[in-house]
Structure formats: C-alpha cells, structure tokens
Design an enzyme around this catalytic site. Structure first.
Site, PDB file in Angstrom:
ATOM      1  N   GLY A   8      -6.594  -0.551  -5.285  1.00  0.00           N
ATOM      2  CA  GLY A   8      -6.079   0.608  -4.545  1.00  0.00           C
ATOM      3  C   GLY A   8      -5.744   0.246  -3.107  1.00  0.00           C
ATOM      4  N   GLY A   9      -5.176  -0.931  -2.918  1.00  0.00           N
ATOM      5  CA  GLY A   9      -4.931  -1.451  -1.567  1.00  0.00           C
ATOM      6  C   GLY A   9      -3.907  -0.671  -0.760  1.00  0.00           C
ATOM      7  N   GLY A  11      -3.809   2.656  -0.842  1.00  0.00           N
ATOM      8  CA  GLY A  11      -4.318   4.028  -0.706  1.00  0.00           C
ATOM      9  C   GLY A  11      -4.872   4.322   0.679  1.00  0.00           C
ATOM     10  N   GLN A  12      -5.378   5.547   0.808  1.00  0.00           N
ATOM     11  CA  GLN A  12      -5.847   6.012   2.126  1.00  0.00           C
ATOM     12  C   GLN A  12      -7.009   5.149   2.648  1.00  0.00           C
ATOM     13  OE1 GLN A  12      -7.677   9.900   2.157  1.00  0.00           O
ATOM     14  NE2 GLN A  12      -7.263  10.250   4.325  1.00  0.00           N
ATOM     15  N   ARG A  36       1.164   0.946  -8.288  1.00  0.00           N
ATOM     16  CA  ARG A  36       2.451   1.633  -8.174  1.00  0.00           C
ATOM     17  C   ARG A  36       3.084   1.433  -6.794  1.00  0.00           C
ATOM     18  NH1 ARG A  36       1.672   6.959  -8.360  1.00  0.00           N
ATOM     19  NH2 ARG A  36      -0.532   6.539  -8.181  1.00  0.00           N
ATOM     20  N   ASP A  53      -2.748  -3.562 -12.200  1.00  0.00           N
ATOM     21  CA  ASP A  53      -3.087  -2.249 -12.746  1.00  0.00           C
ATOM     22  C   ASP A  53      -4.532  -2.347 -13.233  1.00  0.00           C
ATOM     23  OD1 ASP A  53      -3.428   0.050 -14.243  1.00  0.00           O
ATOM     24  OD2 ASP A  53      -1.487  -0.113 -15.268  1.00  0.00           O
ATOM     25  N   TYR A 142     -10.965  15.098 -12.159  1.00  0.00           N
ATOM     26  CA  TYR A 142     -11.315  14.128 -11.100  1.00  0.00           C
ATOM     27  C   TYR A 142     -12.827  14.132 -10.873  1.00  0.00           C
ATOM     28  CZ  TYR A 142     -11.430  12.379  -6.225  1.00  0.00           C
ATOM     29  OH  TYR A 142     -11.700  11.698  -5.061  1.00  0.00           O
ATOM     30  N   LYS A 146     -15.602  11.289 -11.561  1.00  0.00           N
ATOM     31  CA  LYS A 146     -16.487  10.776 -10.493  1.00  0.00           C
ATOM     32  C   LYS A 146     -17.945  10.821 -10.948  1.00  0.00           C
ATOM     33  CE  LYS A 146     -13.704   9.613  -7.101  1.00  0.00           C
ATOM     34  NZ  LYS A 146     -13.418   8.181  -6.906  1.00  0.00           N
TER      35      LYS A 146
HETATM   36  C1  AKB Z   1      -9.623  15.102  -2.910  1.00  0.00           C
HETATM   37  O1  AKB Z   1      -9.409  16.106  -2.193  1.00  0.00           O
HETATM   38  O2  AKB Z   1      -9.289  15.020  -4.095  1.00  0.00           O
HETATM   39  C2  AKB Z   1     -10.382  13.958  -2.294  1.00  0.00           C
HETATM   40  C3  AKB Z   1     -11.857  14.088  -2.466  1.00  0.00           C
HETATM   41  C4  AKB Z   1     -12.622  15.075  -1.682  1.00  0.00           C
HETATM   42  O3  AKB Z   1     -12.450  13.374  -3.229  1.00  0.00           O
HETATM   43  N1  AKB Z   1     -10.068  13.855  -0.899  1.00  0.00           N
END
Ligand code: AKB
Length: 321
Positions: A8-9, A11-12, A36, A53, A142, A146
């Site tokens: 994820g280099g 990414g944020q 990507r 990937d 998501y 996690k």
């Molecule tokens: C999101 O909003 O999906 C992320 C998080 C809080 O994990 N920034």
C-alpha cells in the site's frame, strides 16, 4: 539485518511511512510496493519499488526472498465507504491480502505490522472511552475484515510464532496523500476546501464526534509498537491508540480561528453517517500508554495549524498563522 517491505505504498499512511523508514534505516533497506496506484515520485526515486498485488501470494513470497525482508508493514486495503460500495472487493483485498502476508511471514520468519481501525467496533461497543477489550460487532465489511484481521494476526502469533503486532487507528489526517474512500475523509477534505474556496459541504452531521489522529503521530505509533520489547505486549492485535476527538463543527471552528471567513454547510450522506454513528467517539488507549509508552503529540489546535501551514505550501495558497 533484514529489510522492510511496505504494501500500500501509494496510500495515505504508506506515503509518509516509507520516507520515514528510509530516513531511519537507509533507502535501500525499505521496499515500497503498490498495486493500482504508483507511490509518489519521491518514493519511486529514493529506493526500491515493486508493483505488487497483495492477493498474489507467490509474487509476495518472491519479493520477500529476493529482498531479504524481515518486517512487513501491511498497509494495502480498501477503506470503509468504498468497501460498502464493493463488499466483495473489500473482503478479497483486505482479508485475502492479510492472509497472504501472514502465510508468507510464517514461511519466511517475518514480523508483521497490521493497521486495524476504530471500524473494528460497532453497535454494542461502548462508544465513549471504548475499552481495549469489549464487545466488537462491526457492521461494515471493512470493520468485519479489520476485526477478523486482528483475530487472524493473533492466531498466527499463537500458533506459528509470527511476530504480528497491530494498532487500532482512529481517522487519520494528513496533507501528503488523500485518504481515498473512508468515512473520516471529511477531516482531510475540509482543509483543502478551507484554503481553496473558504467553504465546505460536509457529508457528516455537525455533531458527529469521532476519534482522530494526525499522521506524524500515526507513523510514530506504527514504528514504536514494532520496536518495543515483545515481553511488554499483552494484547498484540490490536492496541487502541488515540490523540484527539472532535466533531465537524469543532474542526470547522478550529480552522475558523485561522481563516475567519471559512463557512461550512452540511449535506449528510446517510451511508457514511450510519457508519460514523457506529464508531467510537474516543477510544481508551491506556493499555498502549502503559505497555509500550504510547503518547500522542498533536491535539486539535496543533494539528490544525500544522495542516493549514503545510497544505498552503503544497497548494501554493498564501496563508500565515
Ligand atoms: C475510514 O474512514 O474508513 C478509515 C478508518 C477510520 O479506518 N479512515
């Protein structure tokens, strides 16, 4: 000494973690990877980069062997709002990606950093002072990934001895790379709008309180947990870490202290509002503080002035504190 690989280099988090790691350990020792999107030009120029990937386990294993990797910072993932738009993709990238990282780590003796999130909590979790150990019934794909990821990391630690460590990040605020599809993204977008247009339409209700952190603290947290003596860690996956807690109205007021003419209106997005309403206002991070010395440096005021200053330089918009 082995090397470090970061997924994820582009990414944020990756955009800021990679230069930090390279400054600390040497550019050649930190392999940036991305799928990507390519990472920033400065990252590509400064050290090794691989197109990768995370769903391709053979490619990941090959990279680990070729570059003699001993630590993987696994940052690649699909965020909450994009995940709800495409749950199958989110599960595939977030779960199978992590599974591949852990399998490769098991086979090649690597340590793993896993960024969990406030999203691992949900309805039924206490949202104020959310304890380290409590009810976790997230309802976004998501958040489910996690929470499953936390458990999977612990499984690999207990059963295979993989040195997997993680933290639960709040919403992250940064000026180098945009977050790209989360529920807390408003807290970044608002700064661009404040400097460019002096007005912003927020997709969350003004009173929506969420846990937040500025990127320099987030980077330090990742490094610190990976470097602490393992005997001090009683939880591993994943530690609550927090720095500040605010609502959109409070953030707007903090920005207005520097840009008095800034105005915000609100057009609530029901999907992201429902997600935000199910996430902690502020986590209890006392376990991280007592076990490995976590201590944030940025509160709302300090983060706001730093963001405005750094973004005004980036956007070439005159601004003085
Ligand atoms: C999101 O909003 O999906 C992320 C998080 C809080 O994990 N920034």
């Amino acid at each position: 000494m082995g090397n470090i690989l970061v997924t994820g280099g582009a990414g944020q988090i990756g955009t800021e973690l990679i230069p930090y790691l390279r400054a600390r350990f040497g550019p050649e020792r930190v392999v940036a990877t991305g799928h990507r999107k390519k990472p920033a030009a400065a990252i590509l120029a400064a050290g090794p980069f691989l197109a990768l990937d995370v769903r391709d386990r053979d490619a990941l294993a090959g990279a680990v062997v070729r570059h003699d990797v001993e630590t993987i910072y696994h940052l690649a993932g699909v965020l909450s709002a994009v995940g709800e738009a495409n749950p199958q993709l989110a599960w595939d990238v977030n779960m199978n990606g992590l599974y591949n990282v852990l399998e490769v780590a098991r086979g090649h003796g690597c340590a793993v950093f896993f960024p969990s999130s406030i999203a691992a909590f949900g309805p039924g979790s206490p949202l104020d002072d959310t304890p380290q150990v409590t009810v976790q019934r997230p309802q976004t794909i998501y958040g489910i990934a996690k929470l499953s990821g936390e458990l999977l990391c612990d499984y690999y630690h207990h059963h295979y001895g993989v040195d997997a460590r993680g933290i639960r990040y709040p919403g992250l605020i940064s000026h180098q790379a945009l977050p790209g599809g989360g529920t807390t993204d408003y807290a970044v977008d608002i700064f661009y709008a404040a400097l460019r247009e002096k007005k912003y339409t927020c997709f969350l209700h003004p009173a929506t309180r969420l846990d937040m952190m500025y990127m320099p603290d987030a980077i330090r947290a990742a490094i610190e947990i990976m470097e602490v003596d393992a005997t001090r860690l009683r939880h591993r996956n994943a530690y609550n870490v927090t720095a500040m807690s605010f609502t959109p109205a409070e953030l707007a007021a903090a920005i207005r202290r520097h840009i008095p003419e800034f105005v915000v209106d609100y057009t609530v997005d029901p999907l992201r509002q429902a997600i935000a309403d199910s996430w902690p206002d502020q986590m209890d991070d006392s376990a991280a503080r007592s076990q490995w010395g976590w201590c944030p440096e940025y509160d709302l005021e300090r983060m706001t002035s730093d963001m405005l200053q750094a973004l005004s330089v980036k956007l070439a918009i005159p601004f003085s504190l």
